[in-house]
Design a protein around this motif. Sequence first.
Motif, PDB file in Angstrom:
ATOM      1  N   PHE A   1      -2.178  -1.742 -11.163  1.00 25.25           N
ATOM      2  CA  PHE A   1      -2.195  -1.271  -9.779  1.00 25.25           C
ATOM      3  C   PHE A   1      -1.376  -2.186  -8.879  1.00 25.25           C
ATOM      4  O   PHE A   1      -1.597  -3.400  -8.823  1.00 25.25           O
ATOM      5  N   THR A   2      -0.422  -1.596  -8.205  1.00 29.46           N
ATOM      6  CA  THR A   2       0.249  -2.173  -7.044  1.00 29.46           C
ATOM      7  C   THR A   2       0.397  -1.013  -6.070  1.00 29.46           C
ATOM      8  O   THR A   2       0.012   0.123  -6.375  1.00 29.46           O
ATOM      9  N   ASN A   3       0.954  -1.259  -4.910  1.00 30.57           N
ATOM     10  CA  ASN A   3       1.340  -0.131  -4.082  1.00 30.57           C
ATOM     11  C   ASN A   3       2.519   0.580  -4.741  1.00 30.57           C
ATOM     12  O   ASN A   3       3.071   0.106  -5.727  1.00 30.57           O
ATOM     13  N   ALA A   4       2.873   1.727  -4.200  1.00 28.76           N
ATOM     14  CA  ALA A   4       3.930   2.540  -4.812  1.00 28.76           C
ATOM     15  C   ALA A   4       5.305   2.084  -4.340  1.00 28.76           C
ATOM     16  O   ALA A   4       5.458   1.489  -3.272  1.00 28.76           O
ATOM     17  N   GLY A   5       6.297   2.378  -5.161  1.00 25.64           N
ATOM     18  CA  GLY A   5       7.670   2.060  -4.801  1.00 25.64           C
ATOM     19  C   GLY A   5       8.190   0.835  -5.527  1.00 25.64           C
ATOM     20  O   GLY A   5       7.537   0.264  -6.399  1.00 25.64           O
ATOM     21  N   LYS A   6       9.383   0.424  -5.137  1.00 24.87           N
ATOM     22  CA  LYS A   6      10.058  -0.716  -5.762  1.00 24.87           C
ATOM     23  C   LYS A   6      10.913  -1.394  -4.710  1.00 24.87           C
ATOM     24  O   LYS A   6      11.520  -0.728  -3.857  1.00 24.87           O
ATOM     25  N   THR A   7      10.963  -2.723  -4.755  1.00 26.06           N
ATOM     26  CA  THR A   7      11.790  -3.454  -3.811  1.00 26.06           C
ATOM     27  C   THR A   7      12.184  -4.795  -4.415  1.00 26.06           C
ATOM     28  O   THR A   7      11.830  -5.104  -5.549  1.00 26.06           O
ATOM     29  N   THR A   8      12.934  -5.582  -3.671  1.00 23.69           N
ATOM     30  CA  THR A   8      13.233  -6.964  -4.040  1.00 23.69           C
ATOM     31  C   THR A   8      12.568  -7.876  -3.019  1.00 23.69           C
ATOM     32  O   THR A   8      12.156  -7.431  -1.934  1.00 23.69           O
ATOM     33  N   TRP A   9      12.488  -9.163  -3.338  1.00 22.01           N
ATOM     34  CA  TRP A   9      11.922 -10.109  -2.368  1.00 22.01           C
ATOM     35  C   TRP A   9      12.746 -10.104  -1.080  1.00 22.01           C
ATOM     36  O   TRP A   9      12.194 -10.203   0.030  1.00 22.01           O
ATOM     37  N   TYR A  10      14.059  -9.969  -1.207  1.00 22.94           N
ATOM     38  CA  TYR A  10      14.924  -9.932  -0.021  1.00 22.94           C
ATOM     39  C   TYR A  10      14.619  -8.715   0.850  1.00 22.94           C
ATOM     40  O   TYR A  10      14.457  -8.829   2.079  1.00 22.94           O
ATOM     41  N   ASP A  11      14.529  -7.543   0.236  1.00 25.50           N
ATOM     42  CA  ASP A  11      14.239  -6.334   1.015  1.00 25.50           C
ATOM     43  C   ASP A  11      12.821  -6.369   1.587  1.00 25.50           C
ATOM     44  O   ASP A  11      12.570  -5.862   2.691  1.00 25.50           O
ATOM     45  N   PHE A  12      11.897  -6.958   0.836  1.00 25.15           N
ATOM     46  CA  PHE A  12      10.536  -7.150   1.329  1.00 25.15           C
ATOM     47  C   PHE A  12      10.562  -8.031   2.581  1.00 25.15           C
ATOM     48  O   PHE A  12       9.952  -7.714   3.611  1.00 25.15           O
ATOM     49  N   ALA A  13      11.303  -9.129   2.511  1.00 25.58           N
ATOM     50  CA  ALA A  13      11.405 -10.035   3.654  1.00 25.58           C
ATOM     51  C   ALA A  13      12.090  -9.353   4.841  1.00 25.58           C
ATOM     52  O   ALA A  13      11.697  -9.570   6.003  1.00 25.58           O
ATOM     53  N   SER A  14      13.089  -8.532   4.572  1.00 25.79           N
ATOM     54  CA  SER A  14      13.777  -7.809   5.648  1.00 25.79           C
ATOM     55  C   SER A  14      12.821  -6.866   6.364  1.00 25.79           C
ATOM     56  O   SER A  14      12.864  -6.728   7.599  1.00 25.79           O
ATOM     57  N   GLU A  15      11.945  -6.224   5.599  1.00 24.39           N
ATOM     58  CA  GLU A  15      10.960  -5.326   6.206  1.00 24.39           C
ATOM     59  C   GLU A  15       9.905  -6.122   6.972  1.00 24.39           C
ATOM     60  O   GLU A  15       9.417  -5.680   8.020  1.00 24.39           O
ATOM     61  N   ILE A  16       9.542  -7.285   6.474  1.00 24.66           N
ATOM     62  CA  ILE A  16       8.622  -8.162   7.203  1.00 24.66           C
ATOM     63  C   ILE A  16       9.223  -8.525   8.564  1.00 24.66           C
ATOM     64  O   ILE A  16       8.540  -8.493   9.594  1.00 24.66           O
ATOM     65  N   TYR A  17      10.511  -8.848   8.560  1.00 15.91           N
ATOM     66  CA  TYR A  17      11.174  -9.201   9.821  1.00 15.91           C
ATOM     67  C   TYR A  17      11.196  -8.005  10.779  1.00 15.91           C
ATOM     68  O   TYR A  17      10.886  -8.145  11.974  1.00 15.91           O
ATOM     69  N   ARG A  18      11.534  -6.838  10.273  1.00 17.86           N
ATOM     70  CA  ARG A  18      11.600  -5.647  11.132  1.00 17.86           C
ATOM     71  C   ARG A  18      10.252  -5.354  11.763  1.00 17.86           C
ATOM     72  O   ARG A  18      10.140  -5.147  12.983  1.00 17.86           O
ATOM     73  N   LEU A  19       9.206  -5.348  10.950  1.00 23.65           N
ATOM     74  CA  LEU A  19       7.873  -5.046  11.462  1.00 23.65           C
ATOM     75  C   LEU A  19       7.343  -6.195  12.316  1.00 23.65           C
ATOM     76  O   LEU A  19       6.608  -5.970  13.291  1.00 23.65           O
ATOM     77  N   GLY A  20       7.703  -7.421  11.941  1.00 28.13           N
ATOM     78  CA  GLY A  20       7.273  -8.562  12.735  1.00 28.13           C
ATOM     79  C   GLY A  20       7.815  -8.505  14.146  1.00 28.13           C
ATOM     80  O   GLY A  20       7.106  -8.826  15.112  1.00 28.13           O
ATOM     81  N   ARG A  21       9.062  -8.108  14.287  1.00 33.31           N
ATOM     82  CA  ARG A  21       9.637  -7.948  15.624  1.00 33.31           C
ATOM     83  C   ARG A  21       8.997  -6.770  16.362  1.00 33.31           C
ATOM     84  O   ARG A  21       8.725  -6.840  17.566  1.00 33.31           O
ATOM     85  N   LYS A  22       8.728  -5.708  15.627  1.00 31.22           N
ATOM     86  CA  LYS A  22       8.147  -4.510  16.238  1.00 31.22           C
ATOM     87  C   LYS A  22       6.760  -4.787  16.800  1.00 31.22           C
ATOM     88  O   LYS A  22       6.422  -4.322  17.910  1.00 31.22           O
ATOM     89  N   PHE A  23       5.943  -5.548  16.052  1.00 32.88           N
ATOM     90  CA  PHE A  23       4.567  -5.779  16.473  1.00 32.88           C
ATOM     91  C   PHE A  23       4.344  -7.148  17.123  1.00 32.88           C
ATOM     92  O   PHE A  23       3.210  -7.546  17.359  1.00 32.88           O
ATOM     93  N   GLY A  24       5.428  -7.839  17.412  1.00 35.42           N
ATOM     94  CA  GLY A  24       5.315  -9.106  18.117  1.00 35.42           C
ATOM     95  C   GLY A  24       4.834 -10.270  17.282  1.00 35.42           C
ATOM     96  O   GLY A  24       4.460 -11.311  17.837  1.00 35.42           O
ATOM     97  N   ARG A  25       4.870 -10.133  15.957  1.00 33.80           N
ATOM     98  CA  ARG A  25       4.477 -11.244  15.088  1.00 33.80           C
ATOM     99  C   ARG A  25       5.602 -12.269  14.961  1.00 33.80           C
ATOM    100  O   ARG A  25       5.342 -13.437  14.682  1.00 33.80           O
ATOM    101  N   ILE A  26       6.842 -11.808  15.130  1.00 33.86           N
ATOM    102  CA  ILE A  26       8.012 -12.686  15.085  1.00 33.86           C
ATOM    103  C   ILE A  26       8.673 -12.620  16.455  1.00 33.86           C
ATOM    104  O   ILE A  26       9.066 -11.540  16.910  1.00 33.86           O
ATOM    105  N   THR A  27       8.779 -13.751  17.110  1.00 31.86           N
ATOM    106  CA  THR A  27       9.159 -13.774  18.522  1.00 31.86           C
ATOM    107  C   THR A  27      10.585 -14.252  18.774  1.00 31.86           C
ATOM    108  O   THR A  27      10.971 -14.449  19.916  1.00 31.86           O
TER     109      THR A  27
END
Length: 316
Positions: A233-259
């Motif tokens: 069991f993992t969540n669905a889909g496939k990614t790389t650590w780089y793409d995972f980090a890129s999505e973290i940055y995008r969402l972090g900016r969206k929700f104010g976690r990354i300032t």
Amino acid sequence: MIWLIGCKGMLGSEVAKQLDEKKLPWVGTDREVDITDPQALLDFTNKIDTAAYFPSDLPRGDRKIQWIINCSAYTNVDKAEEEPELAEKLNATGPLNIARVARSIGAKLIHISTDYVFDGQGNTPYTEDMAKAPLGVYGRTKAAGEDAIMKEMNTYYIIRTAWLYGFNGKNFVYTMTKAMNSHDSVRVVNDQSGTPTFAPDLASVILRFIDKNDNAKSFFGKNSAPAYGVYHFTNAGKTTWYDFASEIYRLGRKFGRITQECTVNPCTTAEYGANVQRPAYSVLSKDKISKALKIKIPEWQNGLEKFMKSERFRTE
């Protein structure tokens, strides 16, 4: 009664939260009960029937341990190379001891394992029946823990997962968020593929296995119990650590976690200079668990968004 071992860890704390939400009788232990000491485990099972652990109105029939969930483990991949004996005790000897106790008291066992039991040299999702070929101490000790359980008992579910993150404890999402808030740029490897796993989603799957076996109370609908054995069991889909980090940055900016603005740069594992060889391909097939539990597995991006916008997200 459910005995949750490792109840204060990243996954264990999520399992504990959901056990409370479903009002299931359970007791949790962490480091105060040493899984590497068989007698300590037995002593705990002998004490567990005492009123000190439970409300006085809890029927004695509900105090019998019917399930053990083992969320404890040595998980520091790099440090395991320096502490192989400790990793062996926690990841191999501990599960062996737990399995023996489970068998002796007639309890079923749910044990959490890892994608690191594979060498990551493939290019298609790993199924549960593929041969194990761990690369380092961490993977070898986790594989040994699996083997010990399989040899010791029959009534078990081993759930392999990967790239786990959650609200309690250190994980890649918190590490990246902190780095992106303190640096103008970060480097992340782009030649390792896998799938992130949101701890609450895995916790829900763990409880679904229990629900499918126990017919007295059903939270997900009554169906036949899944066959014992190994599941992925993992969540669905496939990614790389780089793409995972890129999505973290995008969402972090969206929700104010990354300032602040931060550039996420890809690099190879060799360029990053990792000390321990890691699986290059860690995608796990979820076909078996999806069919057995009759579930639709959420995409990894959905889990990450829930995590980053939650009030439980740590900002320090």
